[in-house]
Design an enzyme around this catalytic site. Structure first.
Site, PDB file in Angstrom:
ATOM      1  CG  ASP A 123      -1.965   1.048   1.277  1.00 40.09           C
ATOM      2  OD1 ASP A 123      -1.968   1.800   0.284  1.00 40.09           O
ATOM      3  OD2 ASP A 123      -2.746   0.905   2.050  1.00 40.09           O
ATOM      4  CG  HIS A 156      -1.919   4.822   3.226  1.00 45.22           C
ATOM      5  ND1 HIS A 156      -2.469   6.031   3.748  1.00 45.22           N
ATOM      6  CD2 HIS A 156      -2.639   3.831   3.866  1.00 45.22           C
ATOM      7  CE1 HIS A 156      -3.296   5.509   4.620  1.00 45.22           C
ATOM      8  NE2 HIS A 156      -3.520   4.138   4.567  1.00 45.22           N
ATOM      9  CD  GLU A 190      -4.889  -0.369  -0.908  1.00 45.64           C
ATOM     10  OE1 GLU A 190      -5.427   0.409   0.088  1.00 45.64           O
ATOM     11  OE2 GLU A 190      -4.625  -1.680  -0.561  1.00 45.64           O
ATOM     12  CD  GLU A 193      -7.752   3.261   1.187  1.00 41.39           C
ATOM     13  OE1 GLU A 193      -7.707   3.883   2.313  1.00 41.39           O
ATOM     14  OE2 GLU A 193      -6.974   2.349   1.053  1.00 41.39           O
ATOM     15  CG  ASP A 214     -14.896   1.194   3.063  1.00 41.08           C
ATOM     16  OD1 ASP A 214     -15.885   0.954   3.603  1.00 41.08           O
ATOM     17  OD2 ASP A 214     -13.681   1.378   3.840  1.00 41.08           O
ATOM     18  CG  HIS A 231     -10.323   0.448   2.161  1.00 39.70           C
ATOM     19  ND1 HIS A 231     -11.323   1.308   3.239  1.00 39.70           N
ATOM     20  CD2 HIS A 231      -9.265   0.764   2.758  1.00 39.70           C
ATOM     21  CE1 HIS A 231     -10.400   1.785   4.012  1.00 39.70           C
ATOM     22  NE2 HIS A 231      -9.272   1.505   3.874  1.00 39.70           N
TER      23      HIS A 231
END
Length: 381
Positions: A183, A185, A209, A235, A257, A284
Site C-alpha cells: 500500500d 497510501h 495500492e 478506498e 469501501d 477496502h
C-alpha cells in the site's frame, strides 16, 4: 412494515454503527464509519433519517435514489458514508424479512468461501517478518503492508531502499505460494511511485495500492502502463462515476469501501462496471464487523471478487476489537485463509446490542495523524 426508529452508535476504536428498527420487530444494522470524521457522518445520518422514518424498508433501491439524489448537493465521503450505513441496514432488514442471507437476494452465491488478508506493519524488515509470521499462524495466506511511513516528495535512495528491503523481507517469509500487497497510501508522487514500482517488480507484489492520491486519479494510468504489477485503488472513491476514469486508465483491482461508497447497493454496481473492464474487486475494510459482513455478502454473489481485507488485530484497533461487537464469533473465523459463506439471514452476523450501547456511552474521538516533512510542510499520511 415501516421504519420506526433510527439510531447511531459511536463505538471504539473508531467506528459508527447504525440501527434501523421496524414496527414488525425486525432490526437492521449498518456501519457508516468515516475514519476521523464519524461525528460528522452521525449528523448526516440523523438528517437523512427524516427521509426513511415511516417508510417501507424493503424499497431499498428507491430509498438509495432518494438518499443520494434528494438534495441539490450530492456525493462526497460524508454523505456517501451516511448512505452506506443506512443502505447496509436496509439490506439486513430485507434478508431477515425473507429469512435469507443478503447474497441470496443479490442473485445467489457464486462461491462458498472468500479469501481474506490481514494488515502487517513494522518499520524494519525483522518487524515485518515477525508480523507476517503471526498472520500465518492464524491461517492467513495473504497480507498487506505499507510501502513506507512518511515519504519525502522525491523519494531518496535510502527511503526507496527501505521500501524494497521491507517487501523483500515479506516475500522471504511468505515464499512463492502466498501473497503480499503493498500500500503506497497516496504518500508518493507520480515520479517516486514509478521508481518504487520498478524496484519492486521482481518481488511480485499481489498489487500496489493507491500509488497516487485520489485527487490525482488522472495520473494513475501512467503508473499502470509503466509496471507489470497490478495497480489497485478506490478506498477514497465513492461512486461508479468516480471509478470510471481509473477503470479506463487500466487499474487491475478496484477497492470500494462498503461503508464509504454508498453501501451494498452502489458497490454491486461498481462491481458490475469493473467486470466490463476485466477488473477484480477487493473492497477496502479496515473497519468493524458490520462493514466486514456487508463486504462478504457482496463477495459471495459477485463473480469478479478477488480477496477481502479485514482488520482483526490491526494496529488501529485500540480499545475494542472487531469481534467484540458480535454475539457469535464463529461465522467470521478463518478457515484455510478464507471466511466461509455466511448462511444466517440478513448480513449473517448477530450484533451484540448491549455491548454496542455500552461502548457508545464511552464513545471515541479517533483522528488520523498530521505529518510534516523536515521543512515543516504537510505530508500525506
Amino acid at each position: 412494515m415501516k421504519i420506526t426508529r433510527i439510531e447511531t452508535f459511536l463505538v471504539p476504536p473508531r467506528w459508527l454503527f447504525v440501527r434501523l428498527e421496524t414496527d414488525s420487530g425486525i432490526v437492521g444494522w449498518g456501519e457508516a464509519t468515516c475514519e476521523g470524521r464519524s461525528e460528522t457522518v452521525r449528523a448526516a445520518v440523523d438528517q437523512l433519517a427524516e427521509l426513511l422514518l415511516g417508510q417501507d424498508p424493503l424499497r431499498i433501491e428507491d430509498h438509495w435514489q432518494v438518499l443520494t439524489k434528494g438534495s441539490f448537493y450530492r456525493g462526497g465521503p460524508i454523505l456517501a458514508s451516511a448512505v452506506a450505513g443506512l443502505d447496509q441496514a436496509l439490506w439486513d432488514i430485507a434478508g431477515k424479512h425473507f429469512d435469507a442471507p443478503v447474497h441470496q437476494l443479490l442473485g445467489g452465491p457464486v462461491r462458498d468461501r472468500i479469501r481474506v488478508y490481514g494488515w502487517v506493519g513494522g518499520d524494519e524488515p525483522n518487524e515485518v517478518a515477525d508480523a507476517i509470521a503471526a498472520q500465518l499462524e492464524v491461517g492467513l495466506t495473504a497480507v498487506k503492508m505499507n510501502a513506507s511511513g512518511k515519504m519525502s516528495p522525491n523519494g531518496s535512495v535510502s527511503e526507496l531502499d527501505g521500501v524494497v528491503r521491507r517487501v523483500a523481507a515479506a516475500r522471504e517469509v511468505l515464499g512463492p505460494d502466498r501473497d503480499v500487497a503493498v500500500d503506497f497510501h497516496g504518500r508518493f508522487t507520480l515520479a517516486t511511485a514509478r521508481r518504487a514500482a520498478s524496484l519492486l517488480a521482481d518481488l511480485h507484489p499481489f498489487f500496489l495500492e493507491e500509488p497516487v492520491v485520489p485527487e490525482n486519479s488522472h495520473l494513475i494510468g501512467r503508473i499502470a502502463e509503466s509496471t507489470p504489477i497490478p495497480i489497485a485503488t478506490g478506498e477514497r472513491l465513492y461512486s461508479r462515476q468516480e471509478f470510471l476514469p481509473v477503470l479506463q486508465a487500466g487499474i487491475a483491482v478496484a477497492q470500494p469501501d462498503l461503508s464509504h461508497a454508498g453501501g451494498i447497493t452502489e458497490v454491486r454496481k461498481i462491481a458490475a462496471l469493473a467486470e466490463t473492464f476485466d477488473v477484480q474487486l477487493a473492497p477496502h475494510c479496515p473497519l468493524g464487523p458490520i462493514s466486514l459482513a456487508a463486504c462478504l455478502q457482496v463477495g459471495f454473489a459477485t463473480p469478479n471478487y478477488l480477496i477481502q481485507e479485514q482488520s482483526i488485530g490491526i494496529h488501529y484497533n485500540q480499545g475494542a476489537e472487531v469481534l467484540d461487537y458480535v454475539v457469535d464469533k464463529t461465522p467470521l473465523r478463518f478457515v484455510d485463509g478464507c471466511i466461509e459463506r455466511l448462511t444466517a439471514p440478513g448480513l449473517g452476523i448477530e450484533v451484540d446490542e448491549a455491548a454496542v450501547r455500552a461502548a457508545d456511552a464511552r464513545g471515541h474521538a479517533w483522528r488520523g495523524p498530521v505529518w510534516r516533512h523536515p521543512d515543516g510542510s504537510f505530508a500525506e499520511w
